[in-house]
Scaffold this motif. Sequence first.
Motif, PDB file in Angstrom:
ATOM      1  N   ARG A  35     -41.510 -25.355  20.368  1.00 40.98           N
ATOM      2  CA  ARG A  35     -41.270 -24.043  19.741  1.00 40.98           C
ATOM      3  C   ARG A  35     -39.906 -23.495  20.130  1.00 40.98           C
ATOM      4  N   LEU A 171     -38.304 -21.946  38.546  1.00 41.88           N
ATOM      5  CA  LEU A 171     -38.772 -21.751  37.172  1.00 41.88           C
ATOM      6  C   LEU A 171     -39.582 -22.959  36.729  1.00 41.88           C
TER       7      LEU A 171
ATOM      8  N   THR B  26     -54.615 -16.858  29.828  1.00 41.82           N
ATOM      9  CA  THR B  26     -54.239 -18.269  29.930  1.00 41.82           C
ATOM     10  C   THR B  26     -53.659 -18.501  31.319  1.00 41.82           C
ATOM     11  N   ILE B  28     -51.829 -20.702  32.695  1.00 43.00           N
ATOM     12  CA  ILE B  28     -50.422 -21.068  32.868  1.00 43.00           C
ATOM     13  C   ILE B  28     -49.476 -19.903  32.614  1.00 43.00           C
ATOM     14  N   ASP B  32     -46.407 -19.083  35.179  1.00 39.54           N
ATOM     15  CA  ASP B  32     -45.064 -19.200  34.620  1.00 39.54           C
ATOM     16  C   ASP B  32     -44.326 -17.884  34.709  1.00 39.54           C
ATOM     17  N   ARG B  35     -43.458 -16.883  38.260  1.00 39.21           N
ATOM     18  CA  ARG B  35     -42.291 -17.625  38.768  1.00 39.21           C
ATOM     19  C   ARG B  35     -41.003 -17.080  38.154  1.00 39.21           C
ATOM     20  N   SER B  36     -41.028 -16.804  36.857  1.00 37.23           N
ATOM     21  CA  SER B  36     -39.833 -16.240  36.213  1.00 37.23           C
ATOM     22  C   SER B  36     -39.542 -14.846  36.767  1.00 37.23           C
ATOM     23  N   HIS B 145     -50.784 -12.477  19.147  1.00 36.89           N
ATOM     24  CA  HIS B 145     -49.656 -12.443  18.214  1.00 36.89           C
ATOM     25  C   HIS B 145     -48.786 -11.211  18.442  1.00 36.89           C
ATOM     26  N   ILE B 162     -35.554 -11.506  20.089  1.00 35.72           N
ATOM     27  CA  ILE B 162     -34.711 -12.636  20.494  1.00 35.72           C
ATOM     28  C   ILE B 162     -34.366 -13.428  19.240  1.00 35.72           C
ATOM     29  N   HIS B 170     -40.825 -18.209  16.872  1.00 38.42           N
ATOM     30  CA  HIS B 170     -42.201 -18.237  17.377  1.00 38.42           C
ATOM     31  C   HIS B 170     -42.206 -18.810  18.779  1.00 38.42           C
ATOM     32  N   LEU B 171     -41.462 -18.148  19.652  1.00 35.66           N
ATOM     33  CA  LEU B 171     -41.455 -18.535  21.056  1.00 35.66           C
ATOM     34  C   LEU B 171     -42.801 -18.215  21.685  1.00 35.66           C
ATOM     35  N   SER B 172     -43.199 -18.982  22.671  1.00 39.39           N
ATOM     36  CA  SER B 172     -44.362 -18.609  23.478  1.00 39.39           C
ATOM     37  C   SER B 172     -44.007 -17.371  24.296  1.00 39.39           C
ATOM     38  N   ARG B 174     -44.376 -17.103  27.350  1.00 38.12           N
ATOM     39  CA  ARG B 174     -43.756 -17.627  28.570  1.00 38.12           C
ATOM     40  C   ARG B 174     -42.250 -17.823  28.374  1.00 38.12           C
ATOM     41  N   ALA B 175     -41.894 -18.411  27.224  1.00 37.12           N
ATOM     42  CA  ALA B 175     -40.471 -18.638  26.927  1.00 37.12           C
ATOM     43  C   ALA B 175     -39.767 -17.304  26.668  1.00 37.12           C
ATOM     44  N   ALA B 178     -39.085 -15.447  29.927  1.00 35.20           N
ATOM     45  CA  ALA B 178     -37.987 -16.077  30.675  1.00 35.20           C
ATOM     46  C   ALA B 178     -36.639 -15.656  30.093  1.00 35.20           C
ATOM     47  N   ILE B 179     -36.532 -15.667  28.773  1.00 39.25           N
ATOM     48  CA  ILE B 179     -35.262 -15.320  28.123  1.00 39.25           C
ATOM     49  C   ILE B 179     -34.947 -13.836  28.311  1.00 39.25           C
ATOM     50  N   ASP B 182     -33.702 -13.336  31.803  1.00 36.69           N
ATOM     51  CA  ASP B 182     -32.370 -13.898  31.974  1.00 36.69           C
ATOM     52  C   ASP B 182     -31.313 -13.026  31.305  1.00 36.69           C
TER      53      ASP B 182
END
Lengths: 189, 189
Positions: A35, A171, B26, B28, B32, B35-36, B145, B162, B170-172, B174-175, B178-179, B182
Amino acid sequence: MSDVYCALVHYPVRDREGQVATAAVTNIDVHDIARSSHTFGLSGMFVVSPIDAQRALVARILEHWRMGAGKRRMPHRSEALAICQPAESLELVRQQIEQRHGRAVRVITTAARSDLGLPISRFSELRARLAESSEPWLIVFGTGHGLADEVLRASDVLLEPIRGRGDYNHLSVRAAAAIVFDRLFGAHD
Amino acid sequence: MSDVYCALVHYPVRDREGQVATAAVTNIDVHDIARSSHTFGLSGMFVVSPIDAQRALVARILEHWRMGAGKRRMPHRSEALAICQPAESLELVRQQIEQRHGRAVRVITTAARSDLGLPISRFSELRARLAESSEPWLIVFGTGHGLADEVLRASDVLLEPIRGRGDYNHLSVRAAAAIVFDRLFGAHD
């Protein structure tokens, strides 16, 4: 933008003690990084494992989301996973990209460690270089505790570690891949 | 840097049809995003669910990594999860932060959608504002969603979506988290 691919590598990577090992495929890595790859315009993603049963697992994950119940339930995920495929080794990934483009692929690696004594590229430098390049590129991410030194040493570009605040830098590979893509290809202000 | 917290919200969020729903926790996501969060210097992370059994699940995950076999195997993960806790509602998160700091918390929301007709803040604007602020802040991420409209409308700052390349976004979660961290807090060139 040139064609950029990524590879999520399960061998050769480091284990907790820094020894070279083979990591297991994690289902959610495949979705997440596909993704993120598709969001940032990558041309393809390879999930690398030398273990036949692990590549078969990847193929089953892809089939579920591309053609099965997953596609009906989550069509967006199907679209992202269309760019993803299993591969037996980094060398075969490289060959496949080179056959497709008829020219050498440049390999980018990433590592959280900065103790390797290798020259590193800053994100801003690589972003500018990629924007002007017409070559194919491959960004390689390691699972486990990161890529084995032999992969880092053989790459054309070693990216600087992602720095947050302070010394903690653990990370997940999913988060690191998202940030790397955003820093290299994201539409910022 | 002021104290910045994040909340991973499982209610109220949107389901596939855009209706308000409760999403399942979830495992994970918890690791995740913790940690981020820790990598980018956040002061705390809240996992929000109104369902008792779901908060109990979060507590079990935290206990495993903080005190159990997980801590011995992965001490770095234990350190990140030390900043994480379950919470029953966003309102209770807000109250807890306000009690800790003795002043109002400013709430930031994020949405992949841009069809809300609300004023949006650019990442660069918010980054500068946070760097100068002495107030506590809370960044709210939606699972499922995405966050329900009521949460977006009640926030102090709605971040721009983003943008990668092209229309696919359609980033998760988690992603996306992180972005966002950052872009707001990362040490860039």
